[in-house]
Design a protein around this motif. Structure first.
Motif, PDB file in Angstrom:
ATOM      1  N   THR A   1      43.800 -20.800  -1.045  1.00  0.00           N
ATOM      2  CA  THR A   1      43.825 -21.905  -2.088  1.00  0.00           C
ATOM      3  C   THR A   1      44.351 -21.376  -3.364  1.00  0.00           C
ATOM      4  OG1 THR A   1      41.616 -21.603  -2.775  1.00  0.00           O
ATOM      5  CG2 THR A   1      42.058 -23.269  -1.121  1.00  0.00           C
ATOM      6  N   SER A   2      43.624 -21.017  -4.439  1.00  0.00           N
ATOM      7  CA  SER A   2      44.140 -20.596  -5.756  1.00  0.00           C
ATOM      8  C   SER A   2      43.779 -19.103  -6.060  1.00  0.00           C
ATOM      9  CB  SER A   2      43.654 -21.298  -6.871  1.00  0.00           C
ATOM     10  OG  SER A   2      44.006 -22.916  -6.281  1.00  0.00           O
TER      11      SER A   2
ATOM     12  N   HIS B   1      43.336 -18.940  -9.962  1.00  0.00           N
ATOM     13  CA  HIS B   1      43.391 -20.264 -10.789  1.00  0.00           C
ATOM     14  C   HIS B   1      44.106 -20.033 -12.324  1.00  0.00           C
ATOM     15  CE1 HIS B   1      40.340 -21.751  -8.116  1.00  0.00           C
ATOM     16  NE2 HIS B   1      40.775 -22.845  -8.121  1.00  0.00           N
TER      17      HIS B   1
ATOM     18  N   HIS C   1      32.922 -21.867 -10.042  1.00  0.00           N
ATOM     19  CA  HIS C   1      34.262 -22.367  -9.663  1.00  0.00           C
ATOM     20  C   HIS C   1      35.411 -22.903 -11.007  1.00  0.00           C
ATOM     21  CE1 HIS C   1      37.072 -23.502  -6.585  1.00  0.00           C
ATOM     22  NE2 HIS C   1      37.795 -23.930  -7.691  1.00  0.00           N
TER      23      HIS C   1
ATOM     24  N   ASN D   1      38.371 -23.158 -13.223  1.00  0.00           N
ATOM     25  CA  ASN D   1      39.687 -23.409 -12.660  1.00  0.00           C
ATOM     26  C   ASN D   1      40.729 -23.092 -13.873  1.00  0.00           C
ATOM     27  OD1 ASN D   1      39.172 -25.563 -14.163  1.00  0.00           O
ATOM     28  ND2 ASN D   1      39.055 -26.823 -12.537  1.00  0.00           N
TER      29      ASN D   1
ATOM     30  N   TYR E   1      34.951 -26.496 -11.926  1.00  0.00           N
ATOM     31  CA  TYR E   1      34.895 -27.556 -11.221  1.00  0.00           C
ATOM     32  C   TYR E   1      33.500 -28.230 -11.100  1.00  0.00           C
ATOM     33  CZ  TYR E   1      36.337 -30.548  -7.572  1.00  0.00           C
ATOM     34  OH  TYR E   1      36.699 -31.675  -6.666  1.00  0.00           O
TER      35      TYR E   1
ATOM     36  N   HIS F   1      40.556 -30.034 -15.474  1.00  0.00           N
ATOM     37  CA  HIS F   1      41.602 -29.113 -15.072  1.00  0.00           C
ATOM     38  C   HIS F   1      42.696 -29.017 -16.132  1.00  0.00           C
ATOM     39  CE1 HIS F   1      41.280 -28.214 -10.840  1.00  0.00           C
ATOM     40  NE2 HIS F   1      40.573 -29.591 -10.591  1.00  0.00           N
TER      41      HIS F   1
ATOM     42  N   ARG G   1      41.163 -32.830  -6.019  1.00  0.00           N
ATOM     43  CA  ARG G   1      41.260 -31.313  -6.497  1.00  0.00           C
ATOM     44  C   ARG G   1      42.341 -30.942  -7.050  1.00  0.00           C
ATOM     45  NH1 ARG G   1      36.385 -28.681  -4.610  1.00  0.00           N
ATOM     46  NH2 ARG G   1      37.073 -27.306  -6.019  1.00  0.00           N
ATOM     47  N   MET G   2      42.276 -29.913  -8.019  1.00  0.00           N
ATOM     48  CA  MET G   2      43.549 -29.448  -8.861  1.00  0.00           C
ATOM     49  C   MET G   2      44.325 -30.614  -9.583  1.00  0.00           C
ATOM     50  SD  MET G   2      44.990 -27.126  -5.628  1.00  0.00           S
ATOM     51  CE  MET G   2      44.641 -28.187  -4.113  1.00  0.00           C
TER      52      MET G   2
ATOM     53  N   TYR H   1      50.092 -26.368  -7.925  1.00  0.00           N
ATOM     54  CA  TYR H   1      48.503 -26.497  -8.362  1.00  0.00           C
ATOM     55  C   TYR H   1      48.700 -27.398  -9.768  1.00  0.00           C
ATOM     56  CZ  TYR H   1      44.307 -24.743 -10.593  1.00  0.00           C
ATOM     57  OH  TYR H   1      43.125 -24.564 -11.125  1.00  0.00           O
TER      58      TYR H   1
HETATM   59  O1  LIG Z   1      42.485 -26.581  -1.489  1.00  0.00           O
HETATM   60  N1  LIG Z   1      42.964 -26.038  -2.521  1.00  0.00           N
HETATM   61  O2  LIG Z   1      44.134 -25.370  -2.202  1.00  0.00           O
HETATM   62  C1  LIG Z   1      41.988 -25.821  -3.578  1.00  0.00           C
HETATM   63  C2  LIG Z   1      40.827 -26.443  -3.627  1.00  0.00           C
HETATM   64  C3  LIG Z   1      40.352 -26.307  -5.015  1.00  0.00           C
HETATM   65  C4  LIG Z   1      40.743 -25.630  -5.845  1.00  0.00           C
HETATM   66  O3  LIG Z   1      39.755 -25.619  -6.941  1.00  0.00           O
HETATM   67  S1  LIG Z   1      40.250 -26.562  -8.030  1.00  0.00           S
HETATM   68  O4  LIG Z   1      38.974 -26.399  -9.301  1.00  0.00           O
HETATM   69  O5  LIG Z   1      41.368 -26.224  -8.630  1.00  0.00           O
HETATM   70  O6  LIG Z   1      40.379 -27.823  -7.820  1.00  0.00           O
HETATM   71  C5  LIG Z   1      41.951 -25.053  -5.894  1.00  0.00           C
HETATM   72  C6  LIG Z   1      42.676 -25.155  -4.808  1.00  0.00           C
END
Ligand SMILES: O=[N+]([O-])c1ccc(OS(=O)(=O)O)cc1
Length: 480
Positions: free
Chosen positions: A205-206, A237, A311, A313, A328, A365, A417-418, A459
């Protein structure tokens, strides 16, 4: 059998090989007095950037003047490479699959003299990149003038990672490609550079393990990899520059805690977040962790949440230089003293500010202080299945928040998300619905004005005004 994923990776390499064959032969003995040779090289895996190496017989200044064949009136001149024998000059703002003419200018300061005119051809974009973006804009007259001429920055997070700049018509005007890793997040800095976090296949993911800063001409200005100096942790992130040109990142922070009182084990591990500031050599300048503020044992749900406790972000600077950080999982934004690490306030769920029901939000976000000094962010809105942009004027002393922007995304763009949202020209919002592979420009009433469909999930989507990329890029989507 070759998987489509492998083909995708091979294509840029094949086009690179073709490019090398064609362009490396462009070593020319110029007719200019002081030019010994000119060599053209493709710039990385990139069809629309060309690097020239100009070798001179003496120490001179040099620039390259270039234009699309048949359009000599619309010449571009690169910035001056000063006082060198060997000059490396990158030509940007090229279109794919076009014939160009160019000449090298040499001399001193403003007294530059042209050498002979030569030609080169640019290569096509990789096939898989060609149809990656499409724009829906029924009436371009409603777009802000700055948006019509400006650019949208997006990142491809998978391998091959690509940092893209698109104009308002969705044409790719600039990109930078990396192999074996992806661009997890990118910021366009106050120095007009691209600051990025990269992560390879081992980083989901990030999350990432490399900091890369690039100039518009594709030069590497910084490149730090996990394992170097004090860069020991995975970062995630976020990446931004502070006033001292240092890297501010979110890092993964683990603590071994005795969670027996919560039904866990004596040596349980809680995974939380930190802010890690590194200098440009990778030396730790400052560090803060959520464990400095909260005790995991005070969280009744810690056993369930220990894998990803808060989490974080996003980080941003408040106007006074302190940090703002969003999470998050708990729907909060914290302000952290950038010197002492003390939590100055909490905004959002169970926070220090009274929020009217209409402005309660779920997950913030891309938080930032907008041009009007308001705290602004994208709310995933998971509880209502409605995403929106919010901004607030804060009175920190009175702990009062006044809602300023409250714009709901069209329901089909709900993004759980994101995501991101930024003001464009004070009248519109550029919002990234990451999970919908969509970037959408709306007015404050949420009326859609422009929409970009993307073959990837960036993102964030950031707007870069045209002036910031001049003179390197000049490809407005719409003429005024
Ligand atoms: O699925 N992803 O790629 C993902 C999921 C959650 C995420 O964290 S958030 O806080 O940016 O939503 C980042 C990437």
């Amino acid at each position: 059998m070759i998987s489509s994923n492998k083909i995708q990776r091979l294509l840029p390499l094949l086009s690179m090989a073709a490019a090398l064959l064609l362009l490396a032969t462009g070593c020319i003995n110029s007719g200019g007095n002081d030019i010994v040779s000119i060599t053209l090289l493709p710039q990385g895996q990139n069809a629309i950037k060309v690097k020239t190496v100009v070798l001179c017989s003496d120490t001179v200044d040099a620039a390259v003047e270039y234009w699309q064949k048949g359009q000599e009136q619309q010449r571009t001149v690169t910035s001056l490479s000063e006082r060198r024998v060997s000059h490396t000059i990158v030509l940007t703002d090229l279109l794919p699959e076009k014939a160009y003419e160019y000449r090298v200018l040499t001399g001193h300061g403003k007294d530059l003299y042209p050498g002979k005119t030569y030609t080169f051809n640019t290569f096509g974009l990789p096939v898989w990149m060609k149809d990656m973006f499409s724009v829906v804009c029924p009436d371009s007259s409603v777009l802000p003038a700055a948006f019509k001429r400006g650019y949208v920055m997006l990142t491809r997070r998978e391998d091959p990672g690509i940092l893209f700049l698109l104009n308002a018509k969705g044409s790719i005007v600039w990109y930078h490609q990396v192999s074996g890793t992806g661009f997890k997040v990118a910021r366009f800095t106050e120095h007009n550079t691209f600051l990025t976090l990269l992560g390879g296949p081992g980083y989901e993911t990030s999350y990432g393990d490399q900091i890369l800063e690039l100039s518009v001409t594709g030069d590497t200005l910084a490149n730090l990899k996990k394992g170097q100096q004090d860069f020991k942790q995975t970062i995630h992130h976020e990446i931004l520059l502070d006033q001292a040109n240092q890297f501010v990142t979110l890092c993964v922070e683990e603590r071994v805690c005795d969670l027996r009182s919560k039904g866990g084990s004596k040596q349980d591990t809680v995974k939380g977040d930190g802010i890690l500031v590194l200098d440009r050599q990778g030396k730790q300048v400052w560090k803060w962790t959520v464990f400095d503020v909260l005790d995991p044992l005070d969280d009744k749900n810690i056993l369930k949440e220990k894998q990803d406790w808060m989490h974080a972000n996003c980080i941003a600077f408040d106007t006074d230089g302190n940090y703002l950080i969003s999470f998050y999982n708990n729907g909060q934004i914290w302000k952290i003293d950038a010197r002492t690490g003390k939590r100055l306030w909490t905004f959002g769920k169970n926070g220090d500010f009274n929020l009217p029901a209409a402005s309660l939000f779920d997950q913030a976000h891309a938080l930032h202080i907008n041009e009007h000094g308001e705290l602004m962010f994208f709310d995933n809105g998971v509880s209502k299945k409605t995403s929106r942009t919010l901004s607030f004027k804060l009175d920190e002393n009175k702990r009062q928040a006044t809602l300023c922007i409250n714009t709901t995304l069209p329901p089909e763009n709900y993004n759980e998300r994101m995501g991101s949202s930024y003001l464009v020209s004070d009248t519109t919002l550029l919002q990234c619905a990451t999970k919908r592979n969509t970037v959408i420009l709306t007015n404050f009433q949420g009326r859609f004005l422009w929409l970009l469909r993307t073959g990837m999930s960036s993102y964030r989507a950031s707007f870069i005004p045209a002036e910031k990329l001049a003179p390197y890029i000049h490809q407005p989507g719409y003429e005024q």
